[in-house]
Enzyme design. Structure first.
Site, PDB file in Angstrom:
ATOM      1  N   ASP A 105      -0.533  -4.807  -3.628  1.00 19.76           N
ATOM      2  CA  ASP A 105      -1.914  -4.340  -3.643  1.00 19.76           C
ATOM      3  C   ASP A 105      -2.064  -2.824  -3.587  1.00 19.76           C
ATOM      4  O   ASP A 105      -2.824  -2.298  -2.771  1.00 19.76           O
ATOM      5  CB  ASP A 105      -2.725  -4.977  -2.518  1.00 19.76           C
ATOM      6  CG  ASP A 105      -4.202  -5.084  -2.906  1.00 19.76           C
ATOM      7  OD1 ASP A 105      -4.477  -5.542  -4.026  1.00 19.76           O
ATOM      8  OD2 ASP A 105      -5.064  -4.701  -2.094  1.00 19.76           O
TER       9      ASP A 105
ATOM     10  N   HIS B 101      -6.981  -6.909   1.286  1.00 12.80           N
ATOM     11  CA  HIS B 101      -5.985  -5.874   0.989  1.00 12.80           C
ATOM     12  C   HIS B 101      -4.606  -6.244   1.546  1.00 12.80           C
ATOM     13  O   HIS B 101      -3.583  -5.973   0.923  1.00 12.80           O
ATOM     14  CB  HIS B 101      -6.453  -4.538   1.566  1.00 12.80           C
ATOM     15  CG  HIS B 101      -5.497  -3.410   1.357  1.00 12.80           C
ATOM     16  ND1 HIS B 101      -4.960  -3.088   0.121  1.00 12.80           N
ATOM     17  CD2 HIS B 101      -4.960  -2.515   2.229  1.00 12.80           C
ATOM     18  CE1 HIS B 101      -4.157  -2.049   0.234  1.00 12.80           C
ATOM     19  NE2 HIS B 101      -4.146  -1.682   1.513  1.00 12.80           N
TER      20      HIS B 101
ATOM     21  N   SER C 198       0.836  -1.198   0.000  1.00 16.92           N
ATOM     22  CA  SER C 198       0.000   0.000   0.000  1.00 16.92           C
ATOM     23  C   SER C 198       0.873   1.251   0.000  1.00 16.92           C
ATOM     24  O   SER C 198       1.631   1.460  -0.947  1.00 16.92           O
ATOM     25  CB  SER C 198      -0.950  -0.044   1.202  1.00 16.92           C
ATOM     26  OG  SER C 198      -2.008   0.865   1.050  1.00 16.92           O
TER      27      SER C 198
END
Length: 419
Positions: A248, A377, A222
């Site tokens: 991700d 996630h 992220s």
């Protein structure tokens, strides 16, 4: 059929008749095992006659367990379990309730370091480290917003299982975990975070007295994906950088998600009554889909504030304060990811996260892509084994130590050899 064949078949069937008679007397025509009152299992064989001239062929149910059998030449047979036995029941002694006890960082890492910064006396970087062995690589990780270095703890052990020489350096970025940095004013700009990561790598090298940096693989999740991409694009690590992997996050979907970030933060609990409650919330809400990962990483996300009512365990990082930096983290991420030097890999939880620029780059073979649709996630925490396999394979494809280059022409001439 000849007379000789008939006599032979009749003799074989007559020899088997006592066995059939014995089974009939017990009231069964199939040889299933029964449990006696003492808990032992009775083994018996079932026979099938395939034709008038065939032998009686013993057949054994498929089962992994085996034991000695006097009816087998190899002295191995099959224990046939009773249908009443609960084959898939939990073994006795294992509690049915899910364990929510925190798992200490020492389970996964060799040591933790607090690295003071000579140029910035108010900053001390906290990091977890397992040193590489020999010429093994160093996986340098960077977590996402609101997480900590322990986000990669379970993954680090899975990497080491598959590549025992690998080292893992997993720092807490400023404003997170146990890293000490000024909070007023709060500076979480992308330039500052990528410079911090570079400093952590260099300070770790000095603290561990490494003569030179080991081969480096950057891994970011992220926000961390934006940080490692920015560091790779700047080229500060030179030839030590083999490649970088982003988990991700892509520019398009990240920018879209920012619009709903405040809504998400408003639905989160403001605190918890205990660490176990915090771990339980992460698992029940599907924020993390692995209870082991939650037990490992969640304790570092919370801190105890004494005298704070029924929910004294509060978030260590106030994500709402980071809002001014959100857009700067991800603008231009796709372009930098494709242009930076070194091997590139993108791990996603779904192909819908790909934006146009990355889709074109993937079709042109500019980077490796892995999709784990069963993960959330936090790919590396939900599926640490699969993520480790992907990262280790990625390293091996980019490992230059295995390359044998031909000698240079100048070296051959210096040795007096003809070219």
């Amino acid at each position: 059929m000849s007379d000789l064949q008939r006599r032979w078949a009749k003799a074989k069937l007559n020899a088997a008749m006592p066995v059939f008679n014995e089974l009939d007397e017990e009231g069964t025509g199939t040889g299933t095992g029964d449990e006696s009152d003492s808990g032992t299992t009775t083994r018996s064989l079932s026979y099938s006659v395939t034709s008038e001239t065939s032998d009686a062929v013993p057949s054994f149910p498929d089962d992994d367990s085996s034991s000695a059998s006097s009816s087998s030449v190899s002295s191995t047979g099959t224990v046939i379990p009773s249908p009443a036995r609960a084959l898939f029941a939990r073994p006795l002694g294992i509690p049915s309730a899910r364990t929510l006890d925190p798992i200490p960082w020492t389970t996964y890492f060799e040591r933790e370091l607090l690295l003071p910064t000579p140029s910035s006396p108010t900053v001390s970087y906290h990091t977890y480290l397992t040193s590489p062995v020999g010429k093994g690589p160093l996986f340098v990780t960077h977590h996402g917003a609101g997480s900590s270095g322990l986000s990669f703890a379970v993954l680090s052990s899975e990497i080491r299982k598959r590549l025992p020489t690998a080292g893992i350096l997993s720092p807490d970025c400023r404003g997170h975990g146990s890293t000490i940095a000024p909070e007023d004013p709060l500076d979480l700009s992308l330039d500052t975070l990528s410079e911090d990561l570079y400093r952590v790598i260099m300070l770790t090298r000095d603290a561990m007295k490494w003569k030179e940096l080991p081969p480096v693989m950057l891994v970011g999740h992220s926000l961390g994906g934006a940080v490692v991409t920015d560091l790779a694009k700047k080229g500060l690590l030179g030839g030590a950088l083999l490649g970088y992997a982003v988990l991700d996050v892509v520019e398009g979907s990240a920018m879209d998600a920012l619009t709903s970030m405040q809504t998400y933060l408003s639905t989160r609990p403001v605190g918890f009554g205990s660490l176990r409650e915090g771990i339980d919330w992460h698992v029940r809400s599907r924020t993390l889909r692995s209870s082991v990962a939650a037990r490992t990483s969640v304790p570092a996300l919370l801190m105890l504030e004494e005298g704070d009512g029924e929910r004294p365990w509060r978030w260590r990082t106030d994500l709402a304060r980071t809002q001014p930096f959100w857009e700067g983290w991800f603008v231009g991420l796709s372009k930098k990811f494709l242009e930076a030097k070194g091997g590139k890999m993108l791990l996603l939880a779904g192909t819908d996260r790909l934006d146009t620029e990355l889709t074109i780059g993937q079709m042109q073979g500019k980077y490796a892509l892995q999709v784990f649709p069963e993960a959330g996630h936090f790919i590396h925490e939900d599926l640490p084994e699969k993520t480790a396999v992907a990262l280790v394979d990625f390293y091996r494809r980019n490992d230059r130590s295995a390359l044998v280059l031909p000698p240079k022409v100048s070296e051959l001439l210096a040795q007096g050899k003809k070219v």
